[in-house]
Each structure stands twice: as structure tokens, then as C-alpha cells.
Write a protein that holds these residues in place. Structure first.
Motif, PDB file in Angstrom:
ATOM      1  N   PRO A 227      -3.450   8.584 -19.773  1.00  0.00           N
ATOM      2  CA  PRO A 227      -4.246   7.516 -20.399  1.00  0.00           C
ATOM      3  C   PRO A 227      -4.246   6.271 -19.524  1.00  0.00           C
ATOM      4  O   PRO A 227      -3.392   6.107 -18.648  1.00  0.00           O
ATOM      5  N   PRO A 228      -5.215   5.370 -19.736  1.00  0.00           N
ATOM      6  CA  PRO A 228      -5.262   4.135 -18.937  1.00  0.00           C
ATOM      7  C   PRO A 228      -3.953   3.355 -19.046  1.00  0.00           C
ATOM      8  O   PRO A 228      -3.398   3.203 -20.136  1.00  0.00           O
ATOM      9  N   HIS A 229      -3.475   2.866 -17.895  1.00  0.00           N
ATOM     10  CA  HIS A 229      -2.223   2.121 -17.877  1.00  0.00           C
ATOM     11  C   HIS A 229      -2.176   1.222 -16.642  1.00  0.00           C
ATOM     12  O   HIS A 229      -2.964   1.385 -15.710  1.00  0.00           O
ATOM     13  N   GLU A 230      -1.246   0.290 -16.669  1.00  0.00           N
ATOM     14  CA  GLU A 230      -1.068  -0.573 -15.511  1.00  0.00           C
ATOM     15  C   GLU A 230      -0.450   0.211 -14.359  1.00  0.00           C
ATOM     16  O   GLU A 230       0.166   1.252 -14.561  1.00  0.00           O
ATOM     17  N   GLY A 231      -0.656  -0.304 -13.145  1.00  0.00           N
ATOM     18  CA  GLY A 231      -0.084   0.376 -11.996  1.00  0.00           C
ATOM     19  C   GLY A 231      -0.914   0.134 -10.749  1.00  0.00           C
ATOM     20  O   GLY A 231      -1.735  -0.790 -10.679  1.00  0.00           O
ATOM     21  N   GLU A 232      -0.697   0.986  -9.753  1.00  0.00           N
ATOM     22  CA  GLU A 232      -1.328   0.799  -8.447  1.00  0.00           C
ATOM     23  C   GLU A 232      -2.848   0.817  -8.530  1.00  0.00           C
ATOM     24  O   GLU A 232      -3.533   0.021  -7.884  1.00  0.00           O
ATOM     25  N   ALA A 233      -3.400   1.749  -9.320  1.00  0.00           N
ATOM     26  CA  ALA A 233      -4.861   1.855  -9.405  1.00  0.00           C
ATOM     27  C   ALA A 233      -5.469   0.573  -9.963  1.00  0.00           C
ATOM     28  O   ALA A 233      -6.451   0.045  -9.424  1.00  0.00           O
ATOM     29  N   LEU A 234      -4.887   0.057 -11.046  1.00  0.00           N
ATOM     30  CA  LEU A 234      -5.413  -1.164 -11.652  1.00  0.00           C
ATOM     31  C   LEU A 234      -5.234  -2.357 -10.715  1.00  0.00           C
ATOM     32  O   LEU A 234      -6.141  -3.191 -10.580  1.00  0.00           O
ATOM     33  N   ASP A 235      -4.092  -2.449 -10.051  1.00  0.00           N
ATOM     34  CA  ASP A 235      -3.866  -3.548  -9.108  1.00  0.00           C
ATOM     35  C   ASP A 235      -4.913  -3.538  -7.998  1.00  0.00           C
ATOM     36  O   ASP A 235      -5.433  -4.591  -7.604  1.00  0.00           O
ATOM     37  N   CYS A 236      -5.200  -2.346  -7.490  1.00  0.00           N
ATOM     38  CA  CYS A 236      -6.203  -2.219  -6.425  1.00  0.00           C
ATOM     39  C   CYS A 236      -7.585  -2.618  -6.932  1.00  0.00           C
ATOM     40  O   CYS A 236      -8.357  -3.290  -6.232  1.00  0.00           O
ATOM     41  N   PHE A 237      -7.893  -2.233  -8.159  1.00  0.00           N
ATOM     42  CA  PHE A 237      -9.180  -2.542  -8.791  1.00  0.00           C
ATOM     43  C   PHE A 237      -9.366  -4.049  -8.929  1.00  0.00           C
ATOM     44  O   PHE A 237     -10.389  -4.622  -8.534  1.00  0.00           O
ATOM     45  N   VAL A 238      -8.365  -4.720  -9.475  1.00  0.00           N
ATOM     46  CA  VAL A 238      -8.452  -6.161  -9.684  1.00  0.00           C
ATOM     47  C   VAL A 238      -8.485  -6.893  -8.345  1.00  0.00           C
ATOM     48  O   VAL A 238      -9.243  -7.858  -8.168  1.00  0.00           O
ATOM     49  N   SER A 239      -7.697  -6.430  -7.389  1.00  0.00           N
ATOM     50  CA  SER A 239      -7.668  -7.073  -6.072  1.00  0.00           C
ATOM     51  C   SER A 239      -9.024  -7.011  -5.389  1.00  0.00           C
ATOM     52  O   SER A 239      -9.409  -7.933  -4.654  1.00  0.00           O
ATOM     53  N   ALA A 240      -9.747  -5.913  -5.614  1.00  0.00           N
ATOM     54  CA  ALA A 240     -11.087  -5.792  -5.014  1.00  0.00           C
ATOM     55  C   ALA A 240     -12.002  -6.891  -5.539  1.00  0.00           C
ATOM     56  O   ALA A 240     -12.728  -7.530  -4.763  1.00  0.00           O
ATOM     57  N   TYR A 241     -11.971  -7.138  -6.850  1.00  0.00           N
ATOM     58  CA  TYR A 241     -12.804  -8.198  -7.424  1.00  0.00           C
ATOM     59  C   TYR A 241     -12.308  -9.576  -7.010  1.00  0.00           C
ATOM     60  O   TYR A 241     -13.110 -10.459  -6.683  1.00  0.00           O
ATOM     61  N   ALA A 242     -10.995  -9.758  -7.021  1.00  0.00           N
ATOM     62  CA  ALA A 242     -10.454 -11.065  -6.655  1.00  0.00           C
ATOM     63  C   ALA A 242     -10.763 -11.384  -5.193  1.00  0.00           C
ATOM     64  O   ALA A 242     -11.201 -12.500  -4.863  1.00  0.00           O
ATOM     65  N   GLY A 243     -10.548 -10.420  -4.317  1.00  0.00           N
ATOM     66  CA  GLY A 243     -10.816 -10.635  -2.899  1.00  0.00           C
ATOM     67  C   GLY A 243     -12.275 -10.905  -2.631  1.00  0.00           C
ATOM     68  O   GLY A 243     -12.626 -11.747  -1.786  1.00  0.00           O
ATOM     69  N   SER A 244     -13.144 -10.216  -3.331  1.00  0.00           N
ATOM     70  CA  SER A 244     -14.581 -10.429  -3.120  1.00  0.00           C
ATOM     71  C   SER A 244     -15.023 -11.807  -3.611  1.00  0.00           C
ATOM     72  O   SER A 244     -16.062 -12.320  -3.198  1.00  0.00           O
ATOM     73  N   HIS A 245     -14.234 -12.382  -4.493  1.00  0.00           N
ATOM     74  CA  HIS A 245     -14.551 -13.689  -5.062  1.00  0.00           C
ATOM     75  C   HIS A 245     -13.756 -14.811  -4.400  1.00  0.00           C
ATOM     76  O   HIS A 245     -13.888 -15.987  -4.769  1.00  0.00           O
ATOM     77  N   GLY A 246     -12.924 -14.437  -3.421  1.00  0.00           N
ATOM     78  CA  GLY A 246     -12.151 -15.446  -2.707  1.00  0.00           C
ATOM     79  C   GLY A 246     -11.076 -16.097  -3.541  1.00  0.00           C
ATOM     80  O   GLY A 246     -10.755 -17.275  -3.354  1.00  0.00           O
ATOM     81  N   THR A 247     -10.499 -15.356  -4.474  1.00  0.00           N
ATOM     82  CA  THR A 247      -9.456 -15.916  -5.330  1.00  0.00           C
ATOM     83  C   THR A 247      -8.277 -14.952  -5.387  1.00  0.00           C
ATOM     84  O   THR A 247      -8.267 -13.909  -4.721  1.00  0.00           O
ATOM     85  N   ARG A 248      -7.270 -15.303  -6.188  1.00  0.00           N
ATOM     86  CA  ARG A 248      -6.071 -14.475  -6.297  1.00  0.00           C
ATOM     87  C   ARG A 248      -6.069 -13.700  -7.618  1.00  0.00           C
ATOM     88  O   ARG A 248      -6.743 -14.060  -8.572  1.00  0.00           O
TER      89      ARG A 248
END
Length: 305
Positions: A227-248
């Protein structure tokens, strides 16, 4: 054989077990050279003509076109290339036949009230179907000025290949997919999400580089039926959006992203139909995206609490 060691066209035809018309046909096209002409102007053939005619017949039995037969006769090493070309053509023809068979079964199995609609759907695609219209949809839907390498990788992953031996249900799903991507946006589910809009300040190349990795990680979780959970996949997902937006990546950013993704236009129906065409063996990016969004919503809810 006559005293001069030559055969007439009739004698050659009889020896080879073909008609005079057949020998004349190949002679006129330069595949069967004459050894000489009689005083009366009649064609004469030497013993090598019989072997050549038998080879021509063997090649034609394989349904090789006359020009290809000529290439093989002139260059023996051309046979491999010619055979490979014929196998490719036969593969296309067999795929078309299997697609038509499944389409006919689809019509046979449906109710009379469904038949007209299914005929319309099936008639909109070729047999076997082309994926060009799906690729065009993705080039239109993806952000502008995305690097060609990323666009190509996304299209390769997102566009389903027609099954070699489709079921009637797969034929129907592909036909519906074709209709879906050729429709107008009109503010509906095929409109671009906020991350694709140039005035939002996103860097799409950074976003899609990261999303590819995130979807791959989430796909492994889906295959394992976790089931959906926190971890590496979610961190990578959020980092992609944050990096594309120039934020943390921060809790506030995750809450904002969760809300934004919930409001974005979605192409759920595209992914549902794609899954029907491709089968369950490989999770589609749409399923991976949903898994990640659900994991993000869980994290955002915990953070808010």
C-alpha cells in the motif's frame, strides 16, 4: 537436346514442368538469359537454364516478388536480406490478421445494441493499429521545450504497443484509447496540469528527470502489492517537484503539493485503457503516480494533524 546442345523454349518448359508462357515471362524480365537464337529467331537455352529456372521456381514458391528474385540471382548474398524483409512483411500481415480476428470476435460477442458503436470504434483504427496518434498526443500534452531525450523516453513508456495476439477486450480498449486522444481538450481531462504551464515558473526537464526515477521505484512497490507509504519513492517524487520549482522539500511544500496535485487535470481514463491494452505485468506511470499521490496525501494528513 538438339545436336547443338541447346533446348527450345518448349523443351525447357517440359523439362522444368512449367508452361511455355512461364519461361517466356522470366526470359522477358531478364531472369532467364537465352544461350542463343535459332536461324528462325526462336529462343534457345543451355543446360544452365534448367537449374536457373528451378531456382526461380523455388524462390517464387516462397512468394518472393520478381524484383527480389532478380536480386538473389544476381547476388547470392542478397538472399539473407531478402528473406529478412519477407519475414518482416509476413509478421505485419499476421499481426493484421490476428487483430482483425479479435475485432470480428468483438462484434460477434456484443449485443445488437452495442454493434454500431463498436463498429465505429474499430473502424477508426488500422489493422494492426498504429501508435502514431498516441505519440502525437503526448508531444502535445507534455511541457513545451522538454529535451528530446526526455520526450522520447516518456513516450516510449507511456504509449502501449498493440499486443501481437490481442483479445477482443484489448482491441476495444485500444480503439477507445484512439478516440480519447483524438478528442478536444475543452477544459476536460486531457488538459495540461499546472506543472506543464510555462507561466508557473517550473523547470520541466528537472521535473520529468525526477519523476521517471520516482515512478520506477513506485512500480516496484505496486508489483509487490504494498500500500502507499512514505519512503524512497515518495521522497524522490517530492524532490522532483521541489527541484523543478527551485525550492526545498519541506512539510509545508508537501502540503502545498498535495493540494495542487489534487486540483490538477488528470488523464486517469488514458491510464485505465492503457492498462487494459498492456496487461497487468508492468505498472503504468499513471498507476505509479496515483500510488505516490496517495502516499503524499497520507504524509500531508499526518503533518496537518
Amino acid at each position: 537436346m538438339s545436336p547443338d546442345g541447346k533446348w527450345s523454349i518448349g523443351e525447357l518448359a517440359e523439362l522444368a514442368g512449367v508452361t511455355v508462357k512461364t519461361v517466356r515471362f522470366y526470359s522477358d524480365r531478364g531472369l532467364l538469359p537465352e544461350a542463343a537464337r535459332s536461324y528462325g529467331g526462336h529462343r534457345r537455352y543451355g543446360p544452365e537454364a534448367l537449374d536457373r529456372l528451378r531456382l526461380i521456381r523455388s524462390l517464387r514458391t516462397l512468394d518472393l516478388p520478381v524484383p527480389d528474385v532478380g536480386r538473389v540471382l544476381e547476388h547470392e548474398d542478397a538472399l539473407e536480406e531478402v528473406v529478412a524483409g519477407q519475414l518482416r512483411e509476413l509478421g505485419t500481415q499476421l499481426a493484421a490478421l490476428r487483430w482483425r480476428e479479435a475485432a470480428l470476435q468483438l462484434l460477434q460477442e456484443c449485443t445488437p445494441s452495442e454493434r454500431a458503436d463498436r463498429l465505429r470504434l474499430i473502424g477508426a483504427v488500422t489493422a494492426p493499429p498504429s501508435t502514431a496518434v498516441l505519440a502525437r498526443f503526448w508531444r502535445r500534452w507534455l511541457p513545451a521545450r522538454l529535451p528530446a531525450r526526455l520526450t522520447g523516453a516518456i513516450i516510449e513508456q507511456a504509449v502501449p504497443q498493440p499486443p501481437a495476439d490481442p483479445t477482443p477486450a484489448q482491441v476495444l480498449a485500444f480503439a477507445r484509447l484512439h478516440v480519447l486522444v483524438t478528442g478536444d481538450c475543452d477544459g476536460g481531462e486531457l488538459c495540461q496540469p499546472a506543472a506543464h504551464q510555462a507561466d508557473k515558473g517550473y523547470r520541466p526537464a528537472v521535473l520529468y528527470d525526477g519523476l521517471g526515477e520516482a515512478y520506477e521505484l513506485a512500480g516496484k512497490q505496486l508489483l509487490a502489492q504494498r500500500p502507499p507509504h512514505e519512503g524512497e519513492a515518495l521522497d524522490c517524487f517530492v524532490s522532483a517537484y521541489a527541484g523543478s520549482h527551485g525550492t526545498r522539500d519541506t512539510p509545508d511544500f508537501r502540503r502545498m503539493l498535495s493540494g495542487q496535485l489534487a486540483m490538477d487535470p488528470r488523464i486517469d481514463h488514458y491510464w485505465e485503457l492503457t492498462a487494459e491494452v498492456s496487461g497487468p505485468s508492468q505498472p503504468m506511470p499513471g498507476a505509479a503516480h496515483d500510488w505516490l499521490c496517495a502516499a503524499l496525501d497520507i504524509r500531508a494528513a499526518r503533518s496537518a494533524a
